[in-house]
Design a protein around this motif. Structure first.
Motif, short mmCIF file in Angstrom:
data_model
loop_
_atom_site.label_atom_id
_atom_site.label_comp_id
_atom_site.label_asym_id
_atom_site.label_seq_id
_atom_site.Cartn_x
_atom_site.Cartn_y
_atom_site.Cartn_z
N SER A 78 49.41 4.04 -16.50
CA SER A 78 49.40 5.37 -15.67
C SER A 78 49.88 6.53 -16.28
CB SER A 78 50.19 5.02 -14.48
OG SER A 78 51.47 4.52 -14.89
N ALA A 104 47.25 7.92 -18.63
CA ALA A 104 46.23 8.64 -17.74
C ALA A 104 46.75 10.15 -17.49
CB ALA A 104 45.93 7.78 -16.47
N LYS A 105 48.10 10.06 -16.97
CA LYS A 105 48.71 11.56 -16.77
C LYS A 105 48.71 12.37 -18.18
CE LYS A 105 51.35 14.23 -14.32
NZ LYS A 105 51.63 15.44 -15.30
N ASN A 135 41.80 -0.04 -16.90
CA ASN A 135 43.20 0.57 -16.41
C ASN A 135 43.44 2.07 -16.52
OD1 ASN A 135 44.46 -2.39 -16.30
ND2 ASN A 135 43.39 -2.45 -18.20
N VAL A 136 43.00 2.67 -17.46
CA VAL A 136 43.33 4.22 -17.40
C VAL A 136 42.30 5.13 -16.91
CG1 VAL A 136 44.16 5.89 -19.04
CG2 VAL A 136 44.56 3.61 -19.46
N ALA A 169 40.28 10.20 -10.98
CA ALA A 169 40.65 10.56 -9.64
C ALA A 169 41.23 11.90 -9.83
CB ALA A 169 41.79 9.28 -9.33
N ALA A 170 41.82 12.24 -10.80
CA ALA A 170 42.60 13.47 -10.92
C ALA A 170 41.63 14.55 -11.51
CB ALA A 170 43.56 13.46 -11.76
N LEU A 185 41.96 6.11 -13.23
CA LEU A 185 43.33 7.09 -12.97
C LEU A 185 42.95 8.54 -13.39
CD1 LEU A 185 46.19 4.89 -13.63
CD2 LEU A 185 44.95 5.23 -11.60
N THR A 199 45.04 13.52 -18.66
CA THR A 199 44.82 14.68 -17.57
C THR A 199 45.42 15.87 -17.70
OG1 THR A 199 44.65 12.74 -15.86
CG2 THR A 199 44.80 14.94 -15.20
#
Length: 407
Positions: free
Chosen positions: A361, A364-365, A259-260, A266-267, A263, A368
């Motif tokens: 999400s 993940a932010k 789930n994490v 992707a970044a 993401l 990142t």
């Protein structure tokens, strides 16, 4: 141990050998043993469930008057556990049943005129049940509310597995309550965990329950301490540490990688995720080499992985109590992103270097954003642990309880 000191005798029963202190429950039981050895002559009875833990009796005898280690056969234990269906007991109890341990316990209590008993985990209480009415000071350290863990497992299953886990939760809770009635005091790894357990109890039992937190060895888990670096660690990397045959840890990394982590990749396509811990299950092993993930298995020292990666994660979805992996990361002055479940019992205010988040999400932010930075040394995190999580002060609470001091 020095016989001349004439310390009171203490029977200490532990479901897993408290040495080496290389996983959560063993870290707690080791520090209990270490601190209690200052005030008591300890007679230790424990099981060995990992061949890597064989042969450490000399190390245990540095702290104990006598030691009884019994090696478990996990397949036989599982077969014994099934007897719970015939006796309407939680399978946890017959899983840990042992005629050899019972005989040693009986003889040790009799020969050493033992009046003080400390039991680590509910499963070991069965060996002193018949003696409780004659003993003077008895303490049961549940550590976690294990019945609630089974309830959490059940919530994620369906069909026969859900039924099985719910059955274990119900019967184990009955046993936990029964033992709380018969032991003089019961403890848990945090005030939050103790508070949750109190909701299962009648009012007259609640005063018998308290929290005794985990600590951390801040001199060992120190970014300035002497440890060997790991040359292969990627620059933009994160780490999860913990025994990788423990359900809650397996569940955490599977949830995170599903789930994490996609993401985050992707970044940050060059990001790398290290899963560091012993005995990874087949599900965890299957992650190795995929999506920039490395599964290390058992390592001699987790400190370089914590220190050399940019942040630690603890996305636990199951379990309660104070997490050693979190305290160790904080002590290493490392930023950490964790779930609210992993944060229970720590009560640290949120900062840029300590972020609690359950949404995939949003998690993940946060990760990142931290990866965008260089290696961050979080003195705030380390200072918090040094101030609030001392093994010596917490473990002394057991000494008080075993001497009949309450409040």
């Amino acid at each position: 141990m020095d016989d001349i000191e004439m310390k009171p005798a203490l029977l200490f029963l532990v479901h897993r050998i408290p040495f080496p202190p290389n996983k959560g429950d063993k870290i707690r039981s080791y520090n209990m043993m270490k601190e209690l050895s200052k005030d008591f002559d300890i007679h230790l009875g424990c099981f060995i469930d990992d061949h890597e833990d064989i042969g450490f009796e000399p190390e245990l005898l540095q702290f104990c008057k006598s030691v009884k280690c019994i090696q478990q056969n996990k397949l036989l234990c599982k077969v014994k556990g099934l007897q719970g269906f015939l006796s309407n007991k939680a399978i946890t109890l017959p899983y840990y049943s042992s005629a050899e341990m019972q005989k040693w316990t009986n003889e040790t209590i009799s020969q050493n005129q033992i009046q003080r008993v400390l039991v680590f985990s509910a499963a070991m209480a069965q060996f002193v049940e018949q003696h409780l009415s004659q003993l003077r000071h008895t303490v049961l350290d549940f550590v976690d509310v294990d019945s609630d863990k089974w309830r959490q497992y059940a919530s994620e299953k369906s069909g026969i597995k859900a039924w099985f886990y719910n059955r274990e939760a119900r019967l184990l809770q009955d046993y936990e309550v029964q033992m709380t009635e018969t032991f003089d005091a019961s403890t848990f790894v945090s005030d939050d965990e103790a508070g949750m357990f109190k909701t299962m109890l009648a009012d007259n039992l609640k005063d018998k329950v308290s929290g005794v937190r985990n600590g951390v060895d801040t001199s060992y888990f120190d970014p300035k301490s002497d440890f060997k670096k790991v040359e292969s660690i990627s620059e933009n990397s994160i780490v999860f540490t913990g025994a990788m045959d423990y359900w809650a840890n397996v569940n955490a990394v599977i949830w995170f990688t599903d789930n994490v982590w996609p993401l985050v990749l992707a970044a940050k396509p060059d990001a790398h995720f290290y899963i560091v811990g012993s005995n990874p299950t087949s599900k965890v092993q299957a992650l190795n080499g995929k999506q920039n993930i490395t599964v290390t298995g058992r390592v001699e020292d987790v400190r370089p992985y914590i220190e050399q990666t940019k942040l630690s994660i603890a996305p636990l979805q199951i379990a309660r109590g104070t997490q050693n992996k979190v305290l160790e990361a904080l002590s290493m002055a490392k930023p950490i992103v964790l779930s609210s479940m992993a944060a229970e019992g720590i009560n640290k205010p949120s900062t840029a270097d300590y972020q609690v988040q359950d949404d995939a999400s949003a998690m993940a932010k946060l990760i990142t954003d931290l990866l965008e930075q260089g290696i961050v040394v979080s003195q705030q995190n380390r200072a918090f642990v040094i101030e609030h999580f001392s093994w010596e002060s917490e473990m002394h609470k057991f000494t008080d309880l075993l001497n009949g001091v309450t409040g």
